[in-house]
Design a protein around this motif. Structure first.
Motif, PDB file in Angstrom:
ATOM      1  N   LYS A 216      16.156  18.956  -1.355  1.00  0.00           N
ATOM      2  CA  LYS A 216      14.929  18.316  -2.089  1.00  0.00           C
ATOM      3  C   LYS A 216      14.979  16.827  -2.048  1.00  0.00           C
ATOM      4  O   LYS A 216      14.179  16.168  -2.461  1.00  0.00           O
ATOM      5  CB  LYS A 216      15.001  18.626  -3.503  1.00  0.00           C
ATOM      6  CG  LYS A 216      15.158  19.989  -3.917  1.00  0.00           C
ATOM      7  CD  LYS A 216      13.860  21.138  -3.571  1.00  0.00           C
ATOM      8  CE  LYS A 216      14.013  22.327  -4.099  1.00  0.00           C
ATOM      9  NZ  LYS A 216      15.025  23.253  -3.618  1.00  0.00           N
ATOM     10  N   ILE A 217      16.021  16.047  -1.371  1.00  0.00           N
ATOM     11  CA  ILE A 217      16.108  14.800  -1.392  1.00  0.00           C
ATOM     12  C   ILE A 217      14.910  14.092  -0.764  1.00  0.00           C
ATOM     13  O   ILE A 217      14.459  13.378  -1.388  1.00  0.00           O
ATOM     14  CB  ILE A 217      17.600  14.436  -0.541  1.00  0.00           C
ATOM     15  CG1 ILE A 217      18.778  14.624  -1.459  1.00  0.00           C
ATOM     16  CG2 ILE A 217      17.792  12.759  -0.460  1.00  0.00           C
ATOM     17  CD1 ILE A 217      20.306  14.417  -0.686  1.00  0.00           C
ATOM     18  N   PRO A 218      14.360  14.632   0.220  1.00  0.00           N
ATOM     19  CA  PRO A 218      13.320  13.803   0.787  1.00  0.00           C
ATOM     20  C   PRO A 218      12.178  13.879  -0.061  1.00  0.00           C
ATOM     21  O   PRO A 218      11.379  12.817  -0.154  1.00  0.00           O
ATOM     22  CB  PRO A 218      13.045  14.489   1.929  1.00  0.00           C
ATOM     23  CG  PRO A 218      14.071  15.295   2.548  1.00  0.00           C
ATOM     24  CD  PRO A 218      14.810  15.599   1.254  1.00  0.00           C
ATOM     25  N   PHE A 219      11.911  14.884  -0.972  1.00  0.00           N
ATOM     26  CA  PHE A 219      10.939  14.939  -1.953  1.00  0.00           C
ATOM     27  C   PHE A 219      11.103  14.084  -3.086  1.00  0.00           C
ATOM     28  O   PHE A 219       9.940  13.445  -3.507  1.00  0.00           O
ATOM     29  CB  PHE A 219      10.903  16.556  -2.317  1.00  0.00           C
ATOM     30  CG  PHE A 219      10.449  17.550  -1.411  1.00  0.00           C
ATOM     31  CD1 PHE A 219       9.109  18.126  -1.201  1.00  0.00           C
ATOM     32  CD2 PHE A 219      11.333  18.312  -0.362  1.00  0.00           C
ATOM     33  CE1 PHE A 219       8.702  18.893  -0.312  1.00  0.00           C
ATOM     34  CE2 PHE A 219      11.429  18.973   0.318  1.00  0.00           C
ATOM     35  CZ  PHE A 219       9.850  19.474   0.517  1.00  0.00           C
ATOM     36  N   PHE A 220      12.512  14.144  -3.769  1.00  0.00           N
ATOM     37  CA  PHE A 220      12.524  12.964  -4.636  1.00  0.00           C
ATOM     38  C   PHE A 220      12.348  11.736  -4.157  1.00  0.00           C
ATOM     39  O   PHE A 220      12.056  10.935  -5.132  1.00  0.00           O
ATOM     40  CB  PHE A 220      14.017  13.432  -5.029  1.00  0.00           C
ATOM     41  CG  PHE A 220      14.204  14.501  -6.189  1.00  0.00           C
ATOM     42  CD1 PHE A 220      13.500  14.259  -7.291  1.00  0.00           C
ATOM     43  CD2 PHE A 220      14.984  15.562  -5.779  1.00  0.00           C
ATOM     44  CE1 PHE A 220      13.566  15.506  -8.207  1.00  0.00           C
ATOM     45  CE2 PHE A 220      14.897  16.498  -6.393  1.00  0.00           C
ATOM     46  CZ  PHE A 220      14.465  16.476  -7.870  1.00  0.00           C
ATOM     47  N   VAL A 221      12.825  11.279  -2.943  1.00  0.00           N
ATOM     48  CA  VAL A 221      12.360  10.008  -2.562  1.00  0.00           C
ATOM     49  C   VAL A 221      10.972   9.679  -2.430  1.00  0.00           C
ATOM     50  O   VAL A 221      10.647   8.562  -2.914  1.00  0.00           O
ATOM     51  CB  VAL A 221      13.283   9.710  -1.096  1.00  0.00           C
ATOM     52  CG1 VAL A 221      12.579   8.465  -0.413  1.00  0.00           C
ATOM     53  CG2 VAL A 221      14.666   9.979  -1.212  1.00  0.00           C
ATOM     54  N   LEU A 222      10.182  10.470  -2.154  1.00  0.00           N
ATOM     55  CA  LEU A 222       8.865  10.280  -1.989  1.00  0.00           C
ATOM     56  C   LEU A 222       8.282  10.186  -3.288  1.00  0.00           C
ATOM     57  O   LEU A 222       7.345   9.350  -3.661  1.00  0.00           O
ATOM     58  CB  LEU A 222       8.126  11.437  -1.310  1.00  0.00           C
ATOM     59  CG  LEU A 222       8.121  11.470   0.352  1.00  0.00           C
ATOM     60  CD1 LEU A 222       7.674  12.809   0.681  1.00  0.00           C
ATOM     61  CD2 LEU A 222       7.340  10.507   0.657  1.00  0.00           C
ATOM     62  N   SER A 223       8.915  11.057  -4.467  1.00  0.00           N
ATOM     63  CA  SER A 223       8.305  10.733  -5.556  1.00  0.00           C
ATOM     64  C   SER A 223       8.672   9.546  -6.219  1.00  0.00           C
ATOM     65  O   SER A 223       8.071   9.017  -6.970  1.00  0.00           O
ATOM     66  CB  SER A 223       8.984  11.961  -6.677  1.00  0.00           C
ATOM     67  OG  SER A 223       8.607  13.305  -6.053  1.00  0.00           O
ATOM     68  N   ILE A 224      10.056   9.105  -6.097  1.00  0.00           N
ATOM     69  CA  ILE A 224      10.262   7.915  -6.746  1.00  0.00           C
ATOM     70  C   ILE A 224       9.631   6.633  -5.982  1.00  0.00           C
ATOM     71  O   ILE A 224       8.811   5.837  -6.651  1.00  0.00           O
ATOM     72  CB  ILE A 224      11.781   7.516  -6.245  1.00  0.00           C
ATOM     73  CG1 ILE A 224      12.781   8.497  -7.133  1.00  0.00           C
ATOM     74  CG2 ILE A 224      12.200   6.147  -6.681  1.00  0.00           C
ATOM     75  CD1 ILE A 224      14.095   8.386  -6.615  1.00  0.00           C
ATOM     76  N   VAL A 225       9.356   6.629  -4.763  1.00  0.00           N
ATOM     77  CA  VAL A 225       8.306   5.804  -4.115  1.00  0.00           C
ATOM     78  C   VAL A 225       6.991   5.570  -4.782  1.00  0.00           C
ATOM     79  O   VAL A 225       6.497   4.551  -4.884  1.00  0.00           O
ATOM     80  CB  VAL A 225       8.320   6.024  -2.490  1.00  0.00           C
ATOM     81  CG1 VAL A 225       7.302   4.683  -1.817  1.00  0.00           C
ATOM     82  CG2 VAL A 225       9.733   5.590  -1.876  1.00  0.00           C
ATOM     83  N   PHE A 226       6.347   6.871  -4.617  1.00  0.00           N
ATOM     84  CA  PHE A 226       5.020   6.808  -5.393  1.00  0.00           C
ATOM     85  C   PHE A 226       5.033   6.490  -6.613  1.00  0.00           C
ATOM     86  O   PHE A 226       4.079   6.051  -7.391  1.00  0.00           O
ATOM     87  CB  PHE A 226       4.390   8.168  -4.843  1.00  0.00           C
ATOM     88  CG  PHE A 226       3.698   8.299  -3.661  1.00  0.00           C
ATOM     89  CD1 PHE A 226       2.179   8.300  -3.619  1.00  0.00           C
ATOM     90  CD2 PHE A 226       4.409   8.595  -2.602  1.00  0.00           C
ATOM     91  CE1 PHE A 226       1.928   7.955  -2.243  1.00  0.00           C
ATOM     92  CE2 PHE A 226       3.826   8.583  -1.439  1.00  0.00           C
ATOM     93  CZ  PHE A 226       2.549   8.402  -0.971  1.00  0.00           C
ATOM     94  N   GLY A 227       6.092   6.861  -7.511  1.00  0.00           N
ATOM     95  CA  GLY A 227       6.138   6.556  -8.927  1.00  0.00           C
ATOM     96  C   GLY A 227       6.161   4.992  -9.377  1.00  0.00           C
ATOM     97  O   GLY A 227       5.557   4.637  -9.999  1.00  0.00           O
TER      98      GLY A 227
END
Length: 595
Positions: A216-227
């Motif tokens: 899930k790391i790539p997904f969390f990275v994208l979430s943080i960036v868009f957050g």
């Protein structure tokens, strides 16, 4: 396969089409509705980015904010619509409805996949598809982002289920990541997907391993960036500042808790306010008492989940799906708006899932009371569905135009200043100047510190030939908060009264605030021309045309300056250009003077 099984399979295969037909019919009466004046101008009708479908413009869409948000994929779909339909609202609404139908189809397949039961998927999907909470997302063109992000969010979950079932794992994983990225580009609410994927791991009884987290790391990275992007975009537009200073930390938690509960209530009981519920007013420095009761309701709910052992897994999944997906709009970090129906578009699936699964448990006699409760509960579901269809059909019609919409909001919320303001704008646009003035006055009475309300009331008074009163409102608006439009309106009022030097001062003030205001430069040139200063008039009008080559008035006015200074050929060229851009007065002059 027996004939009975084959027949049952054929019936189940028709269920999605039945749902789509019912959904399309329920929303069909919304297709002729107009654009409304809340957000639609910023996203569509006055958004230059949607009026040209070119590589350069697409780059602009993906590298800029729109109305305080970063939702480039949603904006791009408006540009595609405009390429096909122009500014025909029906075309945009057809696209909204088609996206909703795709979303409905994906909801059905997702639910059938995780429950293994077509009738559960049928119940939940039908309730989801026609629920009155869907109206905002489907009927409001500006809220296309809800249905668009949901389509990709649901597609990502389905691909992830394939990944869990070892179906072409690498391909399924990459597709999940791709659809997640597209969902984020449609609306930032998609940042919750990584947590939902973890929830699916648990619900599908996947054996625990560190892979749960690492994959899930790539997904969390994208979430943080868009957050980070969404917080920056909201802060840059001032939307965060509008609410954060009004409530302390405890009150913000209470606001969040109330929102979480009220959305569940509105999902189970489809009635209540139309949309756009304002933040609550404090009474003697405190929130209304109901906000302090909500934590007790939540505590009772948690206790109930803990005690219902047989249904506990379903409750945990449904409630967590709801809470996770709606968490970003519960005002923990306050953003624009408080309670909006469209926030529930995807999260409501979690609550409706519980209804479907509860009926399944009754049907499979998993409870001691199953026999007594099955038929009454089925009747309750049928009643909820009929009420939803009836309410949605009627609510669609309230969105006919800004006048009908905000009249209903005012009926439900007599102290909603924004509703008076928006209805006033609609009436002003439709030449109902006295009624518009009354609405703006009501908005001012509720919130006397808003410069925009005085400005619009001044415009209504100016159009109604109340020039002295209009000037007072323009003065008040500028005193509260100087703006380009207020200076232009006051300058135009002075120019029309023959006070061109005073008007010139106002147009220059507008330009100081925004050097790229082609309207201010045009009006400045016009007033310079009226005072006989043709050189300055020409300079100003050249600037207006340079800033906006589509400004028909600027070409027409520059043509007049050219004609007065003996340059007839240039004058005819400008009048012709102005006429081509739609200026009827310039067309008449061109025919008279140049043909």
């Amino acid at each position: 396969m027996s004939k009975l099984s084959e027949k049952q399979g054929n019936i189940e295969g028709l269920l999605p089409f039945l749902i789509l037909i019912i959904t399309a019919v329920v929303f069909s009466n919304s297709l002729t509705n107009e654009f409304i004046n809340l957000d639609d101008p910023q996203y569509v009708t006055q958004n230059e980015q949607v009026k040209e479908l070119s590589i350069e413009n697409i780059q602009k869409i993906f590298s800029s904010y729109t109305h305080g948000h970063y939702q480039p994929l949603s904006v791009l779909t408006y540009a595609v619509d405009h390429a096909f339909y122009g500014m025909n609202a029906t075309g945009f609404r057809v696209t909204n409805l088609l996206l909703h139908l795709i979303s409905v189809l994906l909801v059905f397949y997702f639910l059938r996949r995780i429950t293994g039961k077509s009738f559960v998927a049928l119940i939940v999907t039908l309730l989801f598809a026609v629920h009155p909470l869907r109206v905002e997302s489907v009927v409001w063109i500006s809220e296309r982002k809800d249905v668009l992000y949901a389509v990709f969010f649901l597609a990502a979950m389905l691909c992830y289920l394939n990944f869990l079932d070892n179906r072409k794992q690498a391909r399924s994983y990459l597709l999940t990541l791709l659809f997640f990225t597209l969902s984020l580009l449609a609306k930032s609410m998609a940042v919750t997907l990584p947590l939902v994927l973890l929830l699916l791991d648990w619900y599908q009884q996947r054996k625990w391993s560190l892979r749960w987290i690492t994959e899930k790391i790539p997904f969390f990275v994208l979430s943080i960036v868009f957050g980070i992007i969404v917080i920056q975009s909201q802060a840059a537009s001032g939307l965060l500042e509008e609410t954060t200073g009004s409530y302390n930390f405890l009150e913000k938690l209470l606001l969040s808790a109330y929102a979480a509960v009220i959305y569940i209530y509105k999902t189970l009981i489809p009635s209540g306010t139309l949309f756009m519920t304002d933040y609550p007013e404090k009474i003697n420095g405190h929130l209304p008492y109901i906000y302090y009761v909500v934590p007790l309701i939540i505590a009772a709910l948690i206790l109930g989940v803990a005690k219902l052992k047989k249904f506990q897994k379903e409750l945990v999944f449904g409630l967590l799906f709801y809470l996770v997906t709606i968490s970003v709009v519960l005002q923990i970090i306050p953003v624009s708006g408080y309670l909006w129906d469209h926030y529930t578009y995807l999260p409501s699936i979690g609550i409706l899932f519980l209804i479907g699964q509860f009926y399944r448990y009754l049907d499979e006699k998993r409870f001691s009371f199953s026999g007594r409760l099955k038929m009454p509960f089925m009747g309750l579901i049928g009643f909820l569905l009929l009420i939803s269809i009836f309410t949605t059909w009627n609510r669609n019609q309230l969105w006919k135009n800004s006048g009908t919409l905000f009249s209903e909001v005012i009926r439900q919320q007599p102290k909603n200043e924004s509703a008076y303001y928006n209805r006033g704008l609609y009436r002003l646009e439709h030449n109902q100047y006295a009624k518009a003035e009354k609405d703006f006055s009501s908005a001012i009475e509720l919130s006397p510190g808003q410069a925009e309300y005085y400005l619009q009331r001044g415009i209504a008074k100016k159009q109604n030939r109340q020039r002295k009163e209009a000037l007072q409102d323009f003065n008040k608006s500028i005193k509260i908060e100087p703006s380009v439009k207020a200076y232009i309106e006051r300058g135009t009022l002075k120019a029309n009264a023959g006070y061109h030097q005073r008007a010139i001062s106002d147009f220059k003030s507008a330009i100081e605030l925004n050097e790229d205001s082609d309207k201010a430069w045009n009006n400045l040139g016009l007033s310079h021309g009226k005072t006989g200063n043709m050189e300055k008039a020409l300079d100003a009008l050249n600037k207006a045309v340079e800033i906006n080559p589509q400004n028909a008035n600027a070409y027409g006015n520059r043509g007049t300056v050219y004609f007065k200074t003996g340059h007839k050929t240039k004058a005819c060229r400008d009048w012709k250009k102005s006429a081509e851009l739609g200026n009827k007065k310039s067309l008449q002059i061109f025919r008279k003077m140049c043909q």
